[in-house]
Design a protein around this motif. Structure first.
Motif, mmCIF file in Angstrom:
data_model
loop_
_atom_site.group_PDB
_atom_site.id
_atom_site.type_symbol
_atom_site.label_atom_id
_atom_site.label_comp_id
_atom_site.label_asym_id
_atom_site.label_seq_id
_atom_site.Cartn_x
_atom_site.Cartn_y
_atom_site.Cartn_z
ATOM 1 N N UNK A 23 -50.847 -2.279 -29.550
ATOM 2 C CA UNK A 23 -49.490 -1.733 -29.630
ATOM 3 C C UNK A 23 -48.423 -2.780 -29.292
ATOM 4 N N UNK A 24 -48.842 -3.808 -28.551
ATOM 5 C CA UNK A 24 -47.875 -4.847 -28.193
ATOM 6 C C UNK A 24 -47.605 -5.805 -29.341
ATOM 7 N N UNK B 100 -57.360 3.239 -19.753
ATOM 8 C CA UNK B 100 -56.131 2.470 -19.879
ATOM 9 C C UNK B 100 -55.659 1.921 -18.548
ATOM 10 N N UNK B 101 -55.884 2.710 -17.499
ATOM 11 C CA UNK B 101 -55.351 2.334 -16.199
ATOM 12 C C UNK B 101 -55.980 1.036 -15.701
ATOM 13 N N UNK C 143 -54.760 -1.929 -17.862
ATOM 14 C CA UNK C 143 -53.414 -2.412 -17.515
ATOM 15 C C UNK C 143 -53.382 -3.042 -16.130
ATOM 16 N N UNK C 144 -54.178 -2.500 -15.207
ATOM 17 C CA UNK C 144 -54.215 -3.111 -13.876
ATOM 18 C C UNK C 144 -54.765 -4.538 -13.966
ATOM 19 N N UNK D 170 -40.881 -8.614 -16.109
ATOM 20 C CA UNK D 170 -41.685 -7.392 -16.160
ATOM 21 C C UNK D 170 -43.148 -7.765 -15.962
ATOM 22 N N UNK D 171 -43.875 -6.943 -15.225
ATOM 23 C CA UNK D 171 -45.245 -7.319 -14.855
ATOM 24 C C UNK D 171 -46.218 -7.258 -16.031
ATOM 25 N N UNK D 172 -46.035 -6.284 -16.897
ATOM 26 C CA UNK D 172 -46.936 -6.182 -18.050
ATOM 27 C C UNK D 172 -46.699 -7.347 -19.002
ATOM 28 N N UNK D 173 -45.446 -7.651 -19.212
ATOM 29 C CA UNK D 173 -45.113 -8.780 -20.076
ATOM 30 C C UNK D 173 -45.658 -10.083 -19.483
ATOM 31 N N UNK E 146 -49.195 -10.294 -20.268
ATOM 32 C CA UNK E 146 -49.433 -10.650 -21.676
ATOM 33 C C UNK E 146 -49.216 -12.138 -21.908
ATOM 34 N N UNK F 22 -52.066 -6.758 -15.337
ATOM 35 C CA UNK F 22 -51.081 -7.066 -14.295
ATOM 36 C C UNK F 22 -51.650 -8.131 -13.339
#
Lengths: 435, 146
Positions: free
Chosen positions: B115-116, B24-25, B28-29, B78-81, B84, B32
């Motif tokens: 999940x998003x 996951x890490x 997600x990296x 937000x960085x994750x958003x 996306x 980002x």
């Protein structure tokens, strides 16, 4: 005297508590669940889950109506739960306990009915700036309907009521400036869901009472953490949810002083709440049924009774050992977790805690400079850690602190020091990814 | 480079890209990182009118037609958003309105970001896709008229 089940160790046996929560064995993203969203809803002990399911397997029938055996059993079980609630909050009479679907329904009942009974044009309702939307919007609706005004007690930087003149608390902590001859209702939270602040409700209620103001307490965040005694608080109405106190969702209570409930008009009409109905006019059933139209959440209510009994069994069984701290065993344990989390989180660069009142339950809300709470919450979830992010249904409070939202961890009796450490490590790992 | 690829090819490219990450890490990296390549919305369009409703973080999305194609710019706090929305922009940018309207969104699932897509009010991925498709619809309606 000691039964086999009674806890014998002096230390708080958190593993023994944990063993009773089946959900704590769940994995999230392949990692053990760390559940820190108890202020949103608590997890349920096996006893409560079993009670609710046993109801459907052995009792299920509608209450107060049938002459058949099951209906009698269901009625008895529900009324037994009412008596447990009465005892738990120390109400004078069981019929002062009204079952609702939750705190939100309880406050809507209170605001609608009290509004009709008390509010006239130019009257005032006082709330505080830290209220949950559920204790703001129903009063706004009532005020709008009757031309009344909503007054708000401001909040200090530490997250407490600002109850003195000119933006400072005076020596006596006077609040009288908020009350005048037009004030009819005071509606305040016992504990803040966002900040964790335990409010000095008893003192404020006493001041309000002197001026004949009706007092309503939102106890959603208090019921699982404090020893709630409605007679000691001397409030007129007290609202709480079952699901935040280890009970099933869809259950709630509105406690009300008998004399006031008798005067309050019904909120919802329907079956169960009437005495006689003709097509011209109906008369109301006795308390508490006047306020309980329709078939209640019987299984949940019985589960609520069991949850409170479960809390009493464990919380109070340990209580003597922690009496020197003036707290119940659960509260003392949660306070220890709060102190550990506060100390460790504050070592993180740029982290600020929102809500630093001296008296707090186990709720810790924080923001981190230049980092969005959504990112923190999402990446913690990947590590199996459940926290709440956002405005926590307290947008006015977010505005007060100049933030768009926070990350909130809220503790319960089953959380551990190791989980707090996992949270702190999780936040650090998250920041490494984001910075 | 991606402009020469079809929309479906770009989706496949993303699926392959994310398939390289086993944990996951890393995933997600990478997300980002993608956010850092997002064509940023111009300051004058970074207004409340262009906020996508339904996100816990703020997402600004703007689109304009350019020679029959739709050009998207966006941003998020937000960085994750942001990652996306960057992912979506990479897929939908410089496509015709029709391509955007007809595109499937299965690739999100296959990237491992399912999940998003949940109807949870906290995240706004489906709101972003809806908004992009609405832009496409508006531009194709205008196109029909001219």
């Amino acid at each position: 005297m000691k039964t086999k089940d009674a806890p014998v160790t002096k230390a708080y046996d958190v593993e023994r508590i944990r063993a009773q929560f089946p959900i704590l064995r769940e994995l999230v993203h392949g990692k053990p669940l760390v559940y820190f969203d108890n202020a949103a809803t608590s997890q349920k002990p096996r006893r409560v889950i079993k009670t609710e399911s046993a109801y459907y397997a052995t009792i299920n029938a509608n209450v107060h109506r049938g002459v058949h055996t099951l209906s009698t059993r269901a009625t008895e079980a529900q009324e037994a739960a009412r008596e447990i609630v009465r005892r738990h909050i120390n109400a004078q009479h069981a019929h002062e306990v009204i079952f609702t679907s939750g705190t939100t329904a309880s406050i809507n009942l209170a605001a609608t009915s009290l509004g009709q009974l008390l509010l006239r044009k130019g009257d005032e309702v006082v709330i505080s700036g830290m209220e949950h939307h559920s204790n703001i919007v129903p009063w706004q609706l009532a005020c709008e309907r009757y031309g009344a005004k909503l007054k708000v007690i401001p909040i200090t930087d530490s997250g407490e009521w600002e109850t003195g003149p000119q933006g400072r608390k005076d020596a006596k902590g006077s609040t009288e400036q908020f009350f005048n001859e037009r004030t009819r209702i005071l509606a305040i939270s016992h504990v803040s869901n966002t900040l964790g602040t335990i409010n000095p409700v008893k003192k404020l209620i006493a001041q309000a009472k002197k001026q004949g103001i009706i007092t309503v307490v939102d106890g959603a965040q208090a019921i699982a953490h404090l020893d709630v005694d409605v007679q000691d608080l001397d409030c007129d109405l007290y609202a709480f949810s079952g699901h935040k106190a280890y009970a099933p969702t869809g259950t709630g209570v509105l406690y009300g002083r008998e004399e006031l409930l008798e005067r309050m008009p019904p909120w919802q009409g329907g079956g169960e709440m009437i005495e006689t109905v003709t097509l011209e006019k109906s008369t109301w059933a006795k308390l508490p049924f006047k306020f309980e139209a329709g078939t209640p959440h019987i299984a949940g209510i019985i589960g609520l009774g069991e949850a409170l009994r479960w809390m009493e069994d464990y919380d109070f069984a340990f209580a003597k050992d922690s009496a020197e701290q003036g707290k119940s065993a659960f509260a003392a344990h949660e306070h220890m977790l709060l102190e550990r989390a506060t100390k460790e989180l504050l070592t993180i660069d740029g982290l600020r805690i929102i809500g630093t009142a001296k008296e707090k339950v186990g709720v810790i809300s924080f923001v981190i400079e230049d980092v969005h709470h959504y990112d923190i919450g999402t990446l913690l979830d990947q590590q199996g850690i459940a926290v709440r992010t956002g405005h926590h249904c307290t947008q006015p409070l977010m505005d007060r602190f100049g933030v768009s939202g926070t990350t909130r961890a809220s503790f319960a009796c089953f959380n551990t020091c190791a989980e707090v450490d996992a949270l702190v490590a999780g936040v650090k790992k998250t920041l490494k990814m984001l910075r | 480079m991606s402009t020469t690829m079809t929309l479906a090819q770009t989706q496949q490219e993303l699926i392959d890209e994310f398939a390289m990450f086993s944990d996951w890490q890393d995933r997600y990296e990478h997300l980002i990182e993608l956010g850092k390549d997002l064509p940023l919305i111009a300051p004058e369009h970074r207004t409340d009118d262009n906020l996508v409703r339904g996100c816990q973080s703020r997402v600004w999305l703007f689109a304009e037609p350019k020679s029959g194609h739709v050009q998207f710019t966006a941003d998020s706090d937000a960085m994750i958003t942001k990652g996306i929305v960057a992912l979506l922009v990479r897929v939908y940018n410089d496509r015709t309105p029709q391509e955007i309207r007809e595109a499937s969104t299965d690739f999100i699932d296959r990237i491992g970001l399912r999940e998003h897509l949940s109807p949870n009010r906290a995240n706004g991925l489906s709101a972003m896709i809806d908004q992009m498709k609405r832009y496409a619809l508006a531009f194709s309606a205008n196109g029909d008229r001219s």
